[in-house]
Enzyme design. Sequence first.
Site, PDB file in Angstrom:
ATOM      1  N   ASP A  96       0.851  -1.184   0.000  1.00  0.00           N
ATOM      2  CA  ASP A  96       0.000   0.000   0.000  1.00  0.00           C
ATOM      3  C   ASP A  96       0.891   1.240   0.000  1.00  0.00           C
ATOM      4  O   ASP A  96       1.937   1.259   0.650  1.00  0.00           O
ATOM      5  CB  ASP A  96      -0.848   0.056   1.286  1.00  0.00           C
ATOM      6  CG  ASP A  96      -2.044  -0.868   1.262  1.00  0.00           C
ATOM      7  OD1 ASP A  96      -2.090  -1.766   0.396  1.00  0.00           O
ATOM      8  OD2 ASP A  96      -2.938  -0.707   2.111  1.00  0.00           O
ATOM      9  N   HIS A 155       4.942  -7.387  -0.326  1.00  0.00           N
ATOM     10  CA  HIS A 155       4.622  -8.676  -0.935  1.00  0.00           C
ATOM     11  C   HIS A 155       5.278  -8.813  -2.309  1.00  0.00           C
ATOM     12  O   HIS A 155       5.620  -7.815  -2.954  1.00  0.00           O
ATOM     13  CB  HIS A 155       3.102  -8.823  -1.064  1.00  0.00           C
ATOM     14  CG  HIS A 155       2.398  -8.932   0.254  1.00  0.00           C
ATOM     15  ND1 HIS A 155       1.728 -10.058   0.669  1.00  0.00           N
ATOM     16  CD2 HIS A 155       2.271  -8.042   1.270  1.00  0.00           C
ATOM     17  CE1 HIS A 155       1.201  -9.865   1.873  1.00  0.00           C
ATOM     18  NE2 HIS A 155       1.524  -8.631   2.253  1.00  0.00           N
ATOM     19  N   SER A 253       7.945   3.709   5.447  1.00  0.00           N
ATOM     20  CA  SER A 253       9.118   3.681   4.602  1.00  0.00           C
ATOM     21  C   SER A 253       8.716   3.690   3.145  1.00  0.00           C
ATOM     22  O   SER A 253       7.612   4.065   2.806  1.00  0.00           O
ATOM     23  CB  SER A 253       9.985   2.478   4.938  1.00  0.00           C
ATOM     24  OG  SER A 253      11.339   2.786   4.737  1.00  0.00           O
TER      25      SER A 253
END
Length: 281
Positions: A96, A155, A253
Amino acid sequence: MRTPRRLGFTLHRSAAFLRMYRFFPHTLLGKLSRLVARARRPRWIVDLAVRRWIDRAAISMEEFLPGPFVSLEAFFLRRLRPGARPIADGFVAPADGVVVSAGPIARGMILQIKGVPLDLERLTRGDGPELPLATYEGGRYTTIFLTPHGYHYVHMPIPATLLEVRWIPGRAFPQNQDALRHIPKIYERNERATLRCRSDDGHEFLLVLVGASLIGGIHLKALARPLWARRAPFRCNRHFDRGAELGHFSFGSTVVVLVPPTLAGLPPFIGTELRMGQKLW
Protein backbone atom coordinates in the site's frame (compact mmCIF):
# COMPACT_ATOMS: atom_id res chain seq x y z
CA MET A 1 -6.10 10.71 -3.01
CA ARG A 2 -7.06 10.70 0.64
CA THR A 3 -5.16 13.24 2.74
CA PRO A 4 -4.70 12.74 6.51
CA ARG A 5 -5.93 15.63 8.67
CA ARG A 6 -3.23 18.03 9.88
CA LEU A 7 -3.65 20.28 12.87
CA GLY A 8 -1.80 23.58 12.99
CA PHE A 9 1.82 24.28 12.13
CA THR A 10 3.98 21.16 11.83
CA LEU A 11 7.52 22.11 12.82
CA HIS A 12 8.89 18.65 12.03
CA ARG A 13 8.03 19.16 8.32
CA SER A 14 9.40 22.67 8.01
CA ALA A 15 12.36 23.38 5.70
CA ALA A 16 14.62 24.57 8.55
CA PHE A 17 13.94 21.48 10.70
CA LEU A 18 14.50 19.06 7.82
CA ARG A 19 17.74 20.70 6.74
CA MET A 20 19.04 20.31 10.29
CA TYR A 21 18.01 16.64 10.46
CA ARG A 22 21.42 15.36 9.33
CA PHE A 23 22.91 16.64 12.60
CA PHE A 24 20.51 14.63 14.76
CA PRO A 25 21.65 11.40 16.49
CA HIS A 26 19.68 9.00 14.27
CA THR A 27 20.72 5.83 16.15
CA LEU A 28 19.75 7.25 19.55
CA LEU A 29 16.44 8.57 18.22
CA GLY A 30 15.71 5.14 16.78
CA LYS A 31 16.34 3.40 20.11
CA LEU A 32 14.13 5.85 22.00
CA SER A 33 11.38 5.54 19.41
CA ARG A 34 11.46 1.74 19.65
CA LEU A 35 11.01 1.96 23.43
CA VAL A 36 7.94 4.18 22.98
CA ALA A 37 6.47 2.18 20.09
CA ARG A 38 6.81 -1.16 21.91
CA ALA A 39 5.66 0.05 25.34
CA ARG A 40 2.55 -1.80 26.63
CA ARG A 41 1.94 0.28 29.72
CA PRO A 42 0.19 2.40 30.79
CA ARG A 43 -2.61 0.67 28.92
CA TRP A 44 -4.84 3.74 28.73
CA ILE A 45 -2.09 5.81 27.10
CA VAL A 46 -1.48 3.15 24.43
CA ASP A 47 -5.23 2.95 23.70
CA LEU A 48 -5.53 6.74 23.55
CA ALA A 49 -2.55 7.03 21.20
CA VAL A 50 -4.05 4.39 18.88
CA ARG A 51 -7.43 6.18 18.81
CA ARG A 52 -5.73 9.51 18.03
CA TRP A 53 -3.70 7.91 15.25
CA ILE A 54 -6.85 6.41 13.69
CA ASP A 55 -8.60 9.78 13.86
CA ARG A 56 -5.78 11.99 12.57
CA ALA A 57 -4.75 9.63 9.74
CA ALA A 58 -8.40 8.90 8.79
CA ILE A 59 -7.77 5.13 8.90
CA SER A 60 -10.59 2.85 7.75
CA MET A 61 -10.45 0.02 10.29
CA GLU A 62 -13.05 -2.00 8.35
CA GLU A 63 -10.18 -3.40 6.27
CA PHE A 64 -8.19 -4.63 9.26
CA LEU A 65 -8.52 -7.26 11.95
CA PRO A 66 -9.79 -5.62 15.13
CA GLY A 67 -7.70 -4.87 18.23
CA PRO A 68 -7.01 -4.45 21.03
CA PHE A 69 -3.44 -3.60 20.04
CA VAL A 70 -0.84 -4.18 22.72
CA SER A 71 1.44 -1.36 21.51
CA LEU A 72 1.76 1.34 18.88
CA GLU A 73 4.02 -0.96 16.89
CA ALA A 74 1.37 -3.70 16.99
CA PHE A 75 -1.16 -1.21 15.65
CA PHE A 76 1.19 -0.11 12.89
CA LEU A 77 1.65 -3.76 11.90
CA ARG A 78 -2.08 -4.53 12.00
CA ARG A 79 -3.18 -7.36 9.73
CA LEU A 80 -5.79 -7.23 6.99
CA ARG A 81 -9.11 -9.00 7.10
CA PRO A 82 -9.26 -11.97 4.70
CA GLY A 83 -10.04 -10.79 1.18
CA ALA A 84 -9.29 -7.11 1.87
CA ARG A 85 -6.50 -7.09 -0.75
CA PRO A 86 -7.39 -9.38 -3.68
CA ILE A 87 -4.36 -10.21 -5.82
CA ALA A 88 -4.76 -9.21 -9.48
CA ASP A 89 -3.04 -10.73 -12.50
CA GLY A 90 0.13 -9.24 -13.97
CA PHE A 91 2.80 -7.32 -12.06
CA VAL A 92 1.08 -6.10 -8.89
CA ALA A 93 1.79 -3.43 -6.30
CA PRO A 94 4.04 -4.87 -3.57
CA ALA A 95 2.65 -2.56 -0.88
CA ASP A 96 0.00 0.00 0.00
CA GLY A 97 1.23 3.52 -0.62
CA VAL A 98 1.40 6.60 -2.81
CA VAL A 99 3.44 6.78 -6.02
CA VAL A 100 5.95 9.61 -5.44
CA SER A 101 8.02 9.07 -8.58
CA ALA A 102 7.91 6.83 -11.64
CA GLY A 103 9.35 6.67 -15.13
CA PRO A 104 12.04 5.21 -17.37
CA ILE A 105 15.49 4.05 -16.28
CA ALA A 106 18.02 5.89 -18.45
CA ARG A 107 21.84 6.12 -18.32
CA GLY A 108 21.88 4.34 -14.98
CA MET A 109 19.72 7.00 -13.34
CA ILE A 110 16.22 7.38 -11.91
CA LEU A 111 14.56 10.51 -10.55
CA GLN A 112 13.55 11.42 -7.01
CA ILE A 113 10.84 14.00 -6.37
CA LYS A 114 11.19 17.32 -8.30
CA GLY A 115 13.57 15.73 -10.81
CA VAL A 116 16.54 15.09 -8.50
CA PRO A 117 18.63 12.37 -10.25
CA LEU A 118 19.64 9.26 -8.31
CA ASP A 119 22.46 6.93 -9.28
CA LEU A 120 21.11 3.40 -9.72
CA GLU A 121 24.31 1.79 -8.43
CA ARG A 122 24.38 3.98 -5.31
CA LEU A 123 20.72 3.21 -4.66
CA THR A 124 20.87 -0.55 -5.12
CA ARG A 125 24.29 -1.52 -3.78
CA GLY A 126 25.85 1.48 -2.04
CA ASP A 127 29.54 0.66 -1.57
CA GLY A 128 28.89 -3.10 -1.75
CA PRO A 129 29.91 -5.67 -4.37
CA GLU A 130 29.02 -5.03 -8.01
CA LEU A 131 25.44 -5.71 -9.04
CA PRO A 132 24.59 -6.41 -12.73
CA LEU A 133 22.43 -3.45 -13.82
CA ALA A 134 22.96 -3.16 -17.59
CA THR A 135 19.76 -5.09 -18.33
CA TYR A 136 17.69 -2.39 -16.56
CA GLU A 137 18.54 0.29 -19.14
CA GLY A 138 15.28 1.28 -20.83
CA GLY A 139 13.22 -0.37 -18.09
CA ARG A 140 10.93 1.33 -15.57
CA TYR A 141 10.92 2.30 -11.92
CA THR A 142 8.11 3.10 -9.50
CA THR A 143 8.69 4.57 -6.03
CA ILE A 144 5.97 3.82 -3.48
CA PHE A 145 5.82 5.70 -0.17
CA LEU A 146 3.95 3.73 2.51
CA THR A 147 1.32 5.98 4.11
CA PRO A 148 0.27 6.07 7.80
CA HIS A 149 -3.27 4.85 7.08
CA GLY A 150 -2.30 1.82 4.97
CA TYR A 151 -1.06 -1.74 5.30
CA HIS A 152 2.66 -1.93 6.04
CA TYR A 153 3.79 -5.31 4.72
CA VAL A 154 5.65 -5.90 1.45
CA HIS A 155 4.62 -8.68 -0.93
CA MET A 156 6.03 -10.32 -4.06
CA PRO A 157 4.58 -8.62 -7.17
CA ILE A 158 4.87 -11.63 -9.51
CA PRO A 159 5.68 -15.35 -9.07
CA ALA A 160 9.43 -15.23 -8.54
CA THR A 161 12.46 -16.46 -6.64
CA LEU A 162 14.23 -14.18 -4.17
CA LEU A 163 17.83 -14.77 -5.20
CA GLU A 164 19.67 -12.60 -2.72
CA VAL A 165 19.41 -9.74 -0.25
CA ARG A 166 21.91 -6.89 -0.14
CA TRP A 167 21.96 -4.79 3.01
CA ILE A 168 23.19 -1.22 2.66
CA PRO A 169 23.81 0.57 5.97
CA GLY A 170 22.86 4.22 6.18
CA ARG A 171 21.07 7.03 7.97
CA ALA A 172 17.41 7.36 8.95
CA PHE A 173 16.02 10.47 7.29
CA PRO A 174 12.24 10.95 7.03
CA GLN A 175 10.68 10.27 3.62
CA ASN A 176 7.52 12.37 3.51
CA GLN A 177 7.01 14.79 0.62
CA ASP A 178 8.47 17.72 2.56
CA ALA A 179 11.61 15.78 3.46
CA LEU A 180 12.16 14.74 -0.16
CA ARG A 181 12.02 18.40 -1.18
CA HIS A 182 14.55 19.63 1.38
CA ILE A 183 16.94 16.70 2.04
CA PRO A 184 19.02 15.68 -0.99
CA LYS A 185 19.20 12.07 -2.20
CA ILE A 186 17.47 10.44 0.77
CA TYR A 187 17.15 7.10 -1.04
CA GLU A 188 20.93 6.97 -1.53
CA ARG A 189 21.61 7.85 2.13
CA ASN A 190 19.13 5.85 4.22
CA GLU A 191 19.49 2.21 5.26
CA ARG A 192 18.30 -0.11 2.49
CA ALA A 193 17.74 -3.76 1.61
CA THR A 194 17.90 -4.61 -2.09
CA LEU A 195 15.98 -7.76 -2.97
CA ARG A 196 17.22 -9.28 -6.24
CA CYS A 197 14.47 -11.44 -7.69
CA ARG A 198 13.96 -13.62 -10.80
CA SER A 199 10.49 -14.10 -12.26
CA ASP A 200 9.34 -17.62 -13.14
CA ASP A 201 9.99 -16.85 -16.82
CA GLY A 202 13.59 -15.88 -16.12
CA HIS A 203 13.61 -12.06 -15.90
CA GLU A 204 15.36 -10.39 -12.97
CA PHE A 205 13.98 -7.35 -11.14
CA LEU A 206 14.79 -5.44 -7.94
CA LEU A 207 12.78 -4.32 -4.94
CA VAL A 208 14.66 -1.76 -2.86
CA LEU A 209 13.28 -1.40 0.67
CA VAL A 210 14.33 1.98 2.08
CA GLY A 211 14.24 2.53 5.84
CA ALA A 212 12.91 5.81 7.24
CA SER A 213 13.34 8.05 10.29
CA LEU A 214 12.95 7.00 13.91
CA ILE A 215 12.33 3.24 14.13
CA GLY A 216 12.62 2.62 10.40
CA GLY A 217 13.50 -1.09 10.73
CA ILE A 218 13.46 -3.40 7.71
CA HIS A 219 12.38 -6.98 8.44
CA LEU A 220 12.18 -9.96 6.06
CA LYS A 221 9.76 -12.82 6.62
CA ALA A 222 11.38 -15.91 8.20
CA LEU A 223 14.86 -14.38 7.88
CA ALA A 224 16.50 -13.07 11.04
CA ARG A 225 18.24 -9.71 10.49
CA PRO A 226 21.73 -11.01 11.42
CA LEU A 227 21.54 -13.41 8.45
CA TRP A 228 21.22 -10.69 5.82
CA ALA A 229 22.10 -7.35 7.53
CA ARG A 230 25.79 -7.75 6.74
CA ARG A 231 28.28 -6.48 4.17
CA ALA A 232 28.27 -9.58 1.95
CA PRO A 233 25.14 -10.35 -0.13
CA PHE A 234 22.94 -13.01 1.46
CA ARG A 235 21.90 -15.66 -1.06
CA CYS A 236 18.66 -17.42 -0.26
CA ASN A 237 16.90 -18.77 -3.43
CA ARG A 238 13.39 -18.83 -1.95
CA HIS A 239 10.38 -19.01 -4.26
CA PHE A 240 7.30 -16.84 -3.62
CA ASP A 241 3.91 -16.84 -5.29
CA ARG A 242 2.40 -13.59 -6.54
CA GLY A 243 1.16 -11.71 -3.48
CA ALA A 244 3.16 -13.75 -0.94
CA GLU A 245 4.50 -11.77 2.03
CA LEU A 246 8.18 -10.78 1.83
CA GLY A 247 8.61 -8.62 4.92
CA HIS A 248 7.60 -5.41 6.65
CA PHE A 249 8.79 -2.08 8.00
CA SER A 250 8.75 -1.08 11.66
CA PHE A 251 7.14 2.31 11.01
CA GLY A 252 6.81 3.83 7.52
CA SER A 253 9.12 3.68 4.60
CA THR A 254 9.47 3.33 0.85
CA VAL A 255 9.71 0.58 -1.78
CA VAL A 256 11.42 1.28 -5.12
CA VAL A 257 10.44 -1.18 -7.87
CA LEU A 258 13.01 -1.54 -10.70
CA VAL A 259 12.28 -3.72 -13.74
CA PRO A 260 14.05 -4.34 -17.09
CA PRO A 261 12.30 -3.64 -20.42
CA THR A 262 11.15 -7.27 -20.65
CA LEU A 263 8.98 -6.82 -17.52
CA ALA A 264 8.13 -3.14 -17.90
CA GLY A 265 4.76 -1.57 -18.51
CA LEU A 266 3.46 1.96 -18.15
CA PRO A 267 3.85 2.90 -14.47
CA PRO A 268 0.99 4.58 -12.56
CA PHE A 269 0.76 8.35 -12.43
CA ILE A 270 2.57 10.22 -9.67
CA GLY A 271 0.14 10.73 -6.78
CA THR A 272 -1.73 7.48 -7.42
CA GLU A 273 -2.71 5.76 -4.18
CA LEU A 274 -1.99 2.04 -4.52
CA ARG A 275 -3.28 -0.97 -2.67
CA MET A 276 -1.11 -4.04 -2.31
CA GLY A 277 -2.16 -6.59 -4.91
CA GLN A 278 -3.64 -4.21 -7.48
CA LYS A 279 -2.21 -4.45 -10.99
CA LEU A 280 0.66 -2.06 -11.72
CA TRP A 281 0.99 -3.18 -15.37
